[in-house]
Structure formats: C-alpha cells, structure tokens
Scaffold this active site. Structure first.
Site, PDB file in Angstrom:
ATOM      1  N   ASP A  99     -56.938  20.431  84.987  1.00  0.00           N
ATOM      2  CA  ASP A  99     -57.198  20.169  83.594  1.00  0.00           C
ATOM      3  C   ASP A  99     -55.931  19.451  83.827  1.00  0.00           C
ATOM      4  OD1 ASP A  99     -58.455  18.545  80.737  1.00  0.00           O
ATOM      5  OD2 ASP A  99     -59.206  20.844  80.900  1.00  0.00           O
ATOM      6  N   ASP A 200     -58.584  14.930  80.583  1.00  0.00           N
ATOM      7  CA  ASP A 200     -58.079  14.895  79.303  1.00  0.00           C
ATOM      8  C   ASP A 200     -58.362  13.696  78.478  1.00  0.00           C
ATOM      9  OD1 ASP A 200     -58.097  17.083  76.968  1.00  0.00           O
ATOM     10  OD2 ASP A 200     -56.684  16.109  76.274  1.00  0.00           O
ATOM     11  N   HIS A 342     -65.683  23.739  75.771  1.00  0.00           N
ATOM     12  CA  HIS A 342     -64.594  24.714  74.628  1.00  0.00           C
ATOM     13  C   HIS A 342     -63.907  24.263  73.654  1.00  0.00           C
ATOM     14  CE1 HIS A 342     -62.528  21.443  76.418  1.00  0.00           C
ATOM     15  NE2 HIS A 342     -61.682  21.854  75.877  1.00  0.00           N
ATOM     16  N   ASP A 343     -65.184  22.792  72.848  1.00  0.00           N
ATOM     17  CA  ASP A 343     -64.648  21.824  72.120  1.00  0.00           C
ATOM     18  C   ASP A 343     -66.922  21.926  70.947  1.00  0.00           C
ATOM     19  OD1 ASP A 343     -62.617  21.404  72.912  1.00  0.00           O
ATOM     20  OD2 ASP A 343     -62.619  19.191  73.838  1.00  0.00           O
TER      21      ASP A 343
HETATM   22  C1  NOJ Z   1     -60.052  17.189  74.429  1.00  0.00           C
HETATM   23  C2  NOJ Z   1     -59.922  18.482  74.460  1.00  0.00           C
HETATM   24  O1  NOJ Z   1     -61.628  19.087  75.237  1.00  0.00           O
HETATM   25  C3  NOJ Z   1     -59.287  19.779  73.544  1.00  0.00           C
HETATM   26  O2  NOJ Z   1     -59.798  20.631  73.274  1.00  0.00           O
HETATM   27  C4  NOJ Z   1     -58.390  19.208  73.313  1.00  0.00           C
HETATM   28  O3  NOJ Z   1     -57.983  19.628  72.199  1.00  0.00           O
HETATM   29  C5  NOJ Z   1     -57.959  17.547  72.509  1.00  0.00           C
HETATM   30  N1  NOJ Z   1     -58.601  17.128  74.316  1.00  0.00           N
HETATM   31  C6  NOJ Z   1     -55.954  17.389  72.518  1.00  0.00           C
HETATM   32  O4  NOJ Z   1     -55.760  17.127  74.507  1.00  0.00           O
END
Ligand code: NOJ
Length: 575
Positions: A99, A200, A342-343
């Site tokens: 990442d 990201d 994960h989001d």
């Molecule tokens: C996207 C990531 O997937 C997320 O988990 C993160 O909080 C934000 N970008 C900020 O880096």
C-alpha cells in the site's frame, strides 16, 4: 490467446496485517503471524497479495497514517521479517504489492514535525499551509472524515490542510522535493523486490491552489447521514436513484479537493519509474477509468467501486455495470473487480438477505470469479466472515465512528447514548476484526486471555473459522478453493471476452466468456426460486465446469437449464 501479464490473470488477496495472524501473542497481527500462514495462502490458490500498510505509524488510521515510508511498524516486526515474508511468497510464486499512501503522512512523520516548527523551515512547503480568513479557516472545505479540512496550528499561526483526519496532513505535491522523497521510497521497496503498489486515495493528491469555496447545498453531515446505507450495505435497489443524487452532491462538496489537474502527469511519472523494473504494477484506489491514461502509461488497474458500493446487486445492475466499466476502459487497460475491502461492509453481510447469506455470498463470489477482470479478495471473506458491530464506543478503533456519532446526534436527532451504540455499526471496524482461525478463545487469532486490538467476532464458534472449514468439503472455504482453481484451469475465464445475455426477467445473470475457440456460459440465479432457462440459441449442449447442484463434468442439454435457488452454473458450450 495472447500472452497476458501476471496481474491480469492473478487472483489478489488483501491482507490487513493488524488482523490477519498474531505470531507473538500480543493481540496484534504481525509478520511472523503471516509467515506462519504462507502455506494456507498457497492452499487458497491465490496468486498475489495486497498488503495494507505495514509501515511505522501511530495507528490513528490503522497504518494509513505513515510516519516512516522505508521501515516496518515495530508492532509487526522488522525489515528482516518483511524480507523473509517476501522471500516466502516468491518461493511460492505469489507476488506482493504494498500500500502506498502518497496523499498524506502521519502528523508524527519527521517531515511534518519539521514543517510545523516554523514558517521558514526548509520543509514548510512540503505540506499545505495557509493563513486563516475572517477569524476562521482559509475556506469552507470539509475533511472527508468530518469537520473542517483545515487545522489551526498555534506555533506558526497558520492552518494546514488535511483531506482525511487532522492527524493526516496532506503533502504538497506541487513541491518537487516531495515527489523526489516519495519516489525514493518507492524505489526502496522495488529494489527489495516487491511487485507493485496499491495507490491509496489517489484522487485526493492535488487541490485547487486558489482555494475557492465549495458550493454544495447540503451539509457534510446531512450528506453522510443519507449516504450511510450505501457504505454499509443496507441500501435497497430502489434507493439507487437517491444514491446517484447523493453522489452528485458529493462531487459538489469536494469539487476543488479531488481529481485536480496534475494527477495524470504524476501518475505518468510514477509509471515510468515502475517500468524501469521488470513486470511491476500499479492499482489505484479510484474507480476513475481516466487514470488508466491511454491504457499503457498510467495505472495498470482501477477498481470497479461502483459495483462494490451499490447497495444490493441485481442481475440488471451487474449487466449495466459491466457495460459501463468495459465500455470506458481504454484499449490496453485491464479491469479489476472487488466486493469488499477494509473500508466497506463484509460481502456476506452486504449482499445477504438475513436468511440466505452464505448462498448469496457464494453467488456473488461466483460472479466475481467469472466476470472479466482481476478479482481482489479481502482476508476472511473466504470463510464468510460477517460484519461485527462493536457497541462499546471505548473498544472502537476506527475514529470515523466519532464522526458518525455526531452525524447521528446532529443529523438524525439521536440521543448521545443511542448514537454511541450505533456508531460502531457505521465504523469500518465492522470488517476489520481479527481473522477467525479456529474454534478456540479469541478465534485462535491470539492466545486465550489476551485482549486483541479489536474484539474477535464470537461467531467463530458457529463454524465461521478456518480450521472447521478446512476439513468440510462443502465449506465456504473449499468452495472458494474450488472456484479459484477452476478459474486458474480455465484460461477463458481469466482473459476471454465478456458478452452479456439479456434475460426477460431480472432474476438470472447470464453471460458468456469467449476466447481461443472456447465459450463458457455462466448462469447465476439471484432468487430463492428455482429457474428454468432455455439457452439453446447458444448451443445444444454444454459440459458442466461447476454447478451448485454438484453435477460437475456432466453433459447438459441447453434446452431447459434448471437452476436451484441461488444456483450457480458454469458450463463450456459444446459445438
Ligand atoms: C483509503 C484507505 O483505504 C482508508 O482506509 C484510509 O482511511 C484512507 N484512504 C486514508 O488513507
């Protein structure tokens, strides 16, 4: 068939290191843990890992707040552990992408500490500092995680800009020194042998330098309150029209903070750097097809987020989604599909109906493995892990929960206590709980008696754990292995062309994958009723490659194909 790159034919698997496997028994995942599971990863049949951030970090956004780009989080191990992990993967012919968080650093990064120290510090211009206006922030921009995007800093009486949390100050990518420093970090990992990067939040790298006020008619909190069902998988297909409107509002809210000029050039430069090395790849955390560039000079892949973020899916929605995604893909580009990360909500929870969740999870996975494009899986989905809502606000680790708590109090008029209880359900912790390895205390993630960094979902005791599923030939885990193996042994599923078959009713998704003289028909029943479909216009007979009825290998007449409730059929047409 033409030769394809590894990232086109690969199945990717995302490891969220804090939650994957705890090697030293301290309640936090780490490299020794992952290393001990390398054979498990091989057994899945996956070809590549995307590792969420493993760098030093105060963990205020679980590693997406990096304080050193060329080291390893001591909680996870050492650089030597990382190298052992990478070597172990490569020995098993599994690739690794890392990442890469370019938009911002942690506020604990020494670059920011220097930048903040005085207005004339050499690193001052590495971040975005501005004077306030009329006793407040420089403009009305919002942070996507809540509140103003500007944080006042007393030391120098200026504000710094942060698109995400205030502990994630945005870097100033218009400063060439920033680019140089970050490209050096990229080289550091490429030189160690990593195979690429997941970029990201790539759309947020540049902002409009004139700082015009945004003109969204809705407040940030109103918008998020209405948007929550789409993020957390409870939106129904009927809500799609509203969803579209809300997304337009979002575009207004962040009009000057995302997708700004300069990004294509930056991605082209990064691509040139990557291309100095053999066979490396970039996948962007963006759905924007524009960042494929001309199909060869920017990102190798962008994610099909419109599919992942669309409430419950219907066959028609999938057909439209594919028409859109494949239609906008420039020549030479390669699609990437995913149903959770994960989001987001976990796919079983997202696509389930409360009664047939496992069957629906299988159906959606079968779709993911057979539509065109590289599939990305998220650790735990292979055993059908579910969302886990943490009700005690003190145990929640995703700080976004605090923002959603205020959305519910202010936007939806809930009491503080009720909002506190519900906040966990809207935090991203729901999908980040530790992987459930066996039916044992802490789900076998950490030893009994250890407090894990996020509570383990107690449903590990109900068969949602790897050990129990290992030995059951009909388990979700073995279904995953079977379909991954099928995809691998059926090149047309990896690289063949895709053609939708329009149905009379929106109940069955049917499509073809074609290439090198072979045609595979995929038929997926999205209802709890049996379906009978006539596919004889395609061919008289087909050989079953996979069927949820279990009749694999049989020759099937296409006059009247029977599909069980949520049935899956993958067949090769016989001509
Ligand atoms: C996207 C990531 O997937 C997320 O988990 C993160 O909080 C934000 N970008 C900020 O880096």
């Amino acid at each position: 068939m033409t030769q394809h790159h590894w990232w086109e034919t690969a199945v990717f698997y995302q490891i969220y290191p804090r939650s994957f496997a705890d090697g030293n028994g301290d309640g936090i995942g780490d490299f020794q843990g992952i290393i001990s599971k390398l054979d498990y990863l091989t057994s899945l049949g996956i070809d590549a890992i995307w590792l969420s951030p493993h760098y030093p970090s105060p963990q205020l956004d679980v590693g997406y707040d990096i304080s050193d780009y060329t080291a390893v989080n001591p909680e996870y191990g050492t650089l030597e552990d990382f190298k052992t992990f990478l070597k172990g993967l490569h020995e098993r012919r599994i690739k690794l992408i890392l990442d890469l968080v370019l938009n911002h650093t942690s506020w604990e990064h020494h670059w920011f500490i220097d930048s903040k120290s005085s207005r004339d510090n050499p690193k001052r211009d590495w971040y975005i500092w501005r004077d306030g206006k009329d006793g407040g922030p420089p403009n009305n921009w919002m942070s996507t995680f809540g509140g103003s995007a500007w944080e006042y800093d007393e030391t120098t009486d200026q504000y710094y800009y942060h698109y995400f949390f205030n502990n994630q100050p945005d870097l100033n990518w218009r400063n060439p020194e920033v680019k140089q420093a970050m490209f050096d970090a990229v080289r550091f990992w490429l030189d160690l042998g990593v195979d690429g990067f997941r970029l990201d939040a790539i759309g947020t790298i540049f902002e409009d330098p004139d700082l015009p006020d945004q003109k969204c008619p809705m407040t940030h909190e109103e918008l998020y309150a209405k948007m929550a069902p789409f993020y957390f998988g409870t939106a129904t297909p009927e809500m799609e029209t509203e969803g579209k409107k809300l997304r337009e509002m979002f575009a207004l809210l962040y009009a000057y903070q995302v997708e700004q000029p300069g990004l294509h050039e930056l991605l082209q430069d990064l691509r040139m750097l990557i291309d100095e090395y053999d066979d490396r790849m970039l996948v962007g955390e963006t759905y924007e097809p524009a960042y494929y560039g001309d199909g060869t000079n920017e990102l190798h892949q962008t994610f099909n987020f419109p599919m992942m973020n669309s409430g419950k899916l219907t066959p028609q929605m999938i057909i439209e989604n594919q028409a859109m995604r494949l239609g906008e893909c420039p020549k030479g580009c390669w699609p990437a599909n995913t149903l959770n990360n994960h989001d987001s909500a976990r796919m079983r929870t997202h696509f389930g109906d409360g009664k047939n969740d496992v069957a629906l999870a299988r159906l959606h996975f079968a779709m993911l493995m057979t539509i065109k494009g590289t599939p990305y899986l998220y650790n735990g989905e292979e055993i059908a892990m579910t969302n886990y809502v943490i009700e005690d606000i003190n145990l929640i680790r995703d700080n976004i929960a605090l923002f959603f708590k205020s959305v519910m109090e202010k936007g939806l008029g809930m009491s503080a206590e009720e909002a506190g209880k519900r906040a966990g359900g809207l935090s991203r912790d729901v999908c980040r709980t530790p992987v459930q390895w066996k039916n044992a205390p802490n789900g076998g993630f950490s030893p009994d008696g250890i407090t894990t960094w996020l509570p383990v979902n107690p449903n590990y005791a109900e068969g949602i754990n790897i050990a129990d599923q290992e030995n059951d030939p009909d388990s979700h885990l073995n279904f995953y292995r079977q379909l991954i193996a099928l995809r691998k042994s059926t090149p047309v599923l990896q690289t063949g062309d895709y053609t939708a078959i329009e149905q009379q009713q929106d109940e069955t998704l049917a499509f073809l994958r074609m290439g090198a003289g072979k045609t595979v028909l995929v038929a997926l029943n999205f209802t709890e009723n049996k379906q009978k479909i006539n596919f004889s216009q395609l061919a008289k007979q087909a050989k079953t490659l996979y069927s949820s009825n279990g009749n694999i290998g049989e020759t099937l007449s296409l006059d009247e194909v029977a599909l069980n409730p949520f049935g899956i059929l993958i067949t090769e047409l016989l001509t």
